[in-house]
Design a protein around this motif. Sequence first.
Motif, PDB file in Angstrom:
ATOM      1  N   GLY A   1      -7.913  54.180 -17.764  1.00 23.14           N
ATOM      2  CA  GLY A   1      -6.700  54.633 -18.438  1.00 23.14           C
ATOM      3  C   GLY A   1      -6.684  56.140 -18.618  1.00 23.14           C
ATOM      4  N   ALA A   2      -7.816  56.713 -19.006  1.00 24.46           N
ATOM      5  CA  ALA A   2      -7.903  58.163 -19.178  1.00 24.46           C
ATOM      6  C   ALA A   2      -7.746  58.858 -17.834  1.00 24.46           C
ATOM      7  CB  ALA A   2      -9.230  58.532 -19.821  1.00 24.46           C
ATOM      8  N   SER A   3      -8.352  58.296 -16.790  1.00 23.71           N
ATOM      9  CA  SER A   3      -8.258  58.894 -15.463  1.00 23.71           C
ATOM     10  C   SER A   3      -6.812  58.890 -14.967  1.00 23.71           C
ATOM     11  CB  SER A   3      -9.154  58.125 -14.505  1.00 23.71           C
ATOM     12  OG  SER A   3      -9.018  58.613 -13.202  1.00 23.71           O
ATOM     13  N   VAL A   4      -6.130  57.780 -15.166  1.00 25.40           N
ATOM     14  CA  VAL A   4      -4.730  57.684 -14.722  1.00 25.40           C
ATOM     15  C   VAL A   4      -3.865  58.679 -15.490  1.00 25.40           C
ATOM     16  CG1 VAL A   4      -2.703  56.173 -14.694  1.00 25.40           C
ATOM     17  CG2 VAL A   4      -4.898  55.322 -13.894  1.00 25.40           C
ATOM     18  N   LYS A   5      -4.157  58.857 -16.768  1.00 23.83           N
ATOM     19  CA  LYS A   5      -3.389  59.813 -17.582  1.00 23.83           C
ATOM     20  C   LYS A   5      -3.546  61.221 -17.009  1.00 23.83           C
ATOM     21  CE  LYS A   5      -4.934  61.481 -21.476  1.00 23.83           C
ATOM     22  NZ  LYS A   5      -5.419  61.617 -22.853  1.00 23.83           N
ATOM     23  N   TRP A   6      -4.774  61.624 -16.706  1.00 27.90           N
ATOM     24  CA  TRP A   6      -5.002  62.963 -16.162  1.00 27.90           C
ATOM     25  C   TRP A   6      -4.427  63.100 -14.751  1.00 27.90           C
ATOM     26  CZ3 TRP A   6      -5.652  66.908 -18.992  1.00 27.90           C
ATOM     27  CH2 TRP A   6      -6.273  66.788 -20.229  1.00 27.90           C
ATOM     28  N   MET A   7      -4.459  62.025 -13.968  1.00 27.09           N
ATOM     29  CA  MET A   7      -3.863  62.081 -12.632  1.00 27.09           C
ATOM     30  C   MET A   7      -2.354  62.269 -12.735  1.00 27.09           C
ATOM     31  SD  MET A   7      -6.137  59.112 -10.791  1.00 27.09           S
ATOM     32  CE  MET A   7      -5.165  58.990  -9.325  1.00 27.09           C
ATOM     33  N   PHE A   8      -1.735  61.596 -13.692  1.00 29.31           N
ATOM     34  CA  PHE A   8      -0.297  61.720 -13.892  1.00 29.31           C
ATOM     35  C   PHE A   8       0.053  63.146 -14.300  1.00 29.31           C
ATOM     36  CE2 PHE A   8       3.515  61.385 -16.577  1.00 29.31           C
ATOM     37  CZ  PHE A   8       4.386  60.843 -15.648  1.00 29.31           C
ATOM     38  N   ILE A   9      -0.733  63.712 -15.221  1.00 29.51           N
ATOM     39  CA  ILE A   9      -0.501  65.101 -15.638  1.00 29.51           C
ATOM     40  C   ILE A   9      -0.636  66.041 -14.439  1.00 29.51           C
ATOM     41  CG2 ILE A   9      -1.458  66.987 -17.048  1.00 29.51           C
ATOM     42  CD1 ILE A   9      -2.113  64.832 -19.172  1.00 29.51           C
ATOM     43  N   PHE A  10      -1.640  65.819 -13.613  1.00 33.50           N
ATOM     44  CA  PHE A  10      -1.843  66.645 -12.421  1.00 33.50           C
ATOM     45  C   PHE A  10      -0.654  66.528 -11.469  1.00 33.50           C
ATOM     46  CE2 PHE A  10      -3.389  66.938  -8.027  1.00 33.50           C
ATOM     47  CZ  PHE A  10      -3.823  68.251  -8.011  1.00 33.50           C
ATOM     48  N   TRP A  11      -0.195  65.299 -11.216  1.00 29.91           N
ATOM     49  CA  TRP A  11       0.929  65.105 -10.297  1.00 29.91           C
ATOM     50  C   TRP A  11       2.207  65.767 -10.820  1.00 29.91           C
ATOM     51  CZ3 TRP A  11      -0.304  59.239 -10.010  1.00 29.91           C
ATOM     52  CH2 TRP A  11      -1.345  59.027  -9.114  1.00 29.91           C
ATOM     53  N   VAL A  12       2.447  65.625 -12.115  1.00 30.11           N
ATOM     54  CA  VAL A  12       3.645  66.236 -12.692  1.00 30.11           C
ATOM     55  C   VAL A  12       3.572  67.752 -12.583  1.00 30.11           C
ATOM     56  CG1 VAL A  12       4.885  66.618 -14.871  1.00 30.11           C
ATOM     57  CG2 VAL A  12       4.198  64.316 -14.217  1.00 30.11           C
ATOM     58  N   SER A  13       2.411  68.333 -12.876  1.00 34.86           N
ATOM     59  CA  SER A  13       2.289  69.792 -12.777  1.00 34.86           C
ATOM     60  C   SER A  13       2.395  70.244 -11.318  1.00 34.86           C
ATOM     61  CB  SER A  13       0.984  70.266 -13.415  1.00 34.86           C
ATOM     62  OG  SER A  13      -0.120  69.683 -12.760  1.00 34.86           O
ATOM     63  N   GLN A  14       1.858  69.509 -10.376  1.00 33.53           N
ATOM     64  CA  GLN A  14       1.990  69.850  -8.965  1.00 33.53           C
ATOM     65  C   GLN A  14       3.453  69.787  -8.520  1.00 33.53           C
ATOM     66  OE1 GLN A  14      -0.198  70.914  -6.566  1.00 33.53           O
ATOM     67  NE2 GLN A  14      -1.570  71.202  -8.290  1.00 33.53           N
ATOM     68  N   LEU A  15       4.140  68.761  -8.989  1.00 34.00           N
ATOM     69  CA  LEU A  15       5.566  68.631  -8.668  1.00 34.00           C
ATOM     70  C   LEU A  15       6.356  69.800  -9.246  1.00 34.00           C
ATOM     71  CD1 LEU A  15       7.777  66.897  -7.384  1.00 34.00           C
ATOM     72  CD2 LEU A  15       7.973  65.690  -9.560  1.00 34.00           C
ATOM     73  N   ALA A  16       6.035  70.210 -10.476  1.00 37.32           N
ATOM     74  CA  ALA A  16       6.729  71.350 -11.090  1.00 37.32           C
ATOM     75  C   ALA A  16       6.470  72.628 -10.306  1.00 37.32           C
ATOM     76  CB  ALA A  16       6.271  71.504 -12.542  1.00 37.32           C
ATOM     77  N   VAL A  17       5.244  72.842  -9.868  1.00 34.91           N
ATOM     78  CA  VAL A  17       4.919  74.037  -9.084  1.00 34.91           C
ATOM     79  C   VAL A  17       5.662  74.012  -7.752  1.00 34.91           C
ATOM     80  CG1 VAL A  17       3.050  75.208  -7.850  1.00 34.91           C
ATOM     81  CG2 VAL A  17       2.704  74.436 -10.199  1.00 34.91           C
ATOM     82  N   MET A  18       5.673  72.868  -7.081  1.00 35.47           N
ATOM     83  CA  MET A  18       6.364  72.758  -5.796  1.00 35.47           C
ATOM     84  C   MET A  18       7.870  73.008  -5.946  1.00 35.47           C
ATOM     85  SD  MET A  18       4.182  72.296  -3.435  1.00 35.47           S
ATOM     86  CE  MET A  18       5.129  71.694  -2.062  1.00 35.47           C
ATOM     87  N   LEU A  19       8.456  72.439  -6.992  1.00 33.88           N
ATOM     88  CA  LEU A  19       9.884  72.651  -7.221  1.00 33.88           C
ATOM     89  C   LEU A  19      10.170  74.121  -7.525  1.00 33.88           C
ATOM     90  CD1 LEU A  19      10.918  69.477  -9.244  1.00 33.88           C
ATOM     91  CD2 LEU A  19      11.559  70.075  -6.909  1.00 33.88           C
ATOM     92  N   SER A  20       9.293  74.767  -8.279  1.00 34.85           N
ATOM     93  CA  SER A  20       9.467  76.194  -8.591  1.00 34.85           C
ATOM     94  C   SER A  20       9.416  77.031  -7.318  1.00 34.85           C
ATOM     95  CB  SER A  20       8.389  76.670  -9.560  1.00 34.85           C
ATOM     96  OG  SER A  20       8.453  75.951 -10.755  1.00 34.85           O
ATOM     97  N   ILE A  21       8.465  76.707  -6.440  1.00 32.43           N
ATOM     98  CA  ILE A  21       8.354  77.434  -5.179  1.00 32.43           C
ATOM     99  C   ILE A  21       9.607  77.236  -4.331  1.00 32.43           C
ATOM    100  CG2 ILE A  21       7.111  77.534  -2.989  1.00 32.43           C
ATOM    101  CD1 ILE A  21       4.546  76.949  -4.597  1.00 32.43           C
TER     102      ILE A  21
END
Length: 91
Positions: A64-84
């Motif tokens: 559960g903790a791993s999935v939470k951190w993976m979700f945070i990582f994916w969301v931040s990666q998506l935000a960076v990609m959209l910003s670019i």
Amino acid sequence: MYLEAKETARLYKLLSDKLGSDTTEAMFKYIDNKTERSVEATIKTLATKEDLAKVKYDLSKDIGASVKWMFIFWVSQLAVMLSIVVLMLKK
């Protein structure tokens, strides 16, 4: 069980005829003690239901903790990609 007792008695008689009753008795006691210690050691290493439940709980908590951190990582990666992409489209 009856066959084992019968076979043990036969083996005891054969060995006591060859080795003597004291030596045979000592050998049987040694084998019994060795077997008993082996069984006790095996029992100590077996997992109980409580052990398995704890491992399952810990594993589910870790996943559960791993999935939470993976979700945070994916969301931040998506935000960076959209910003670019937005910055590239503005130019």
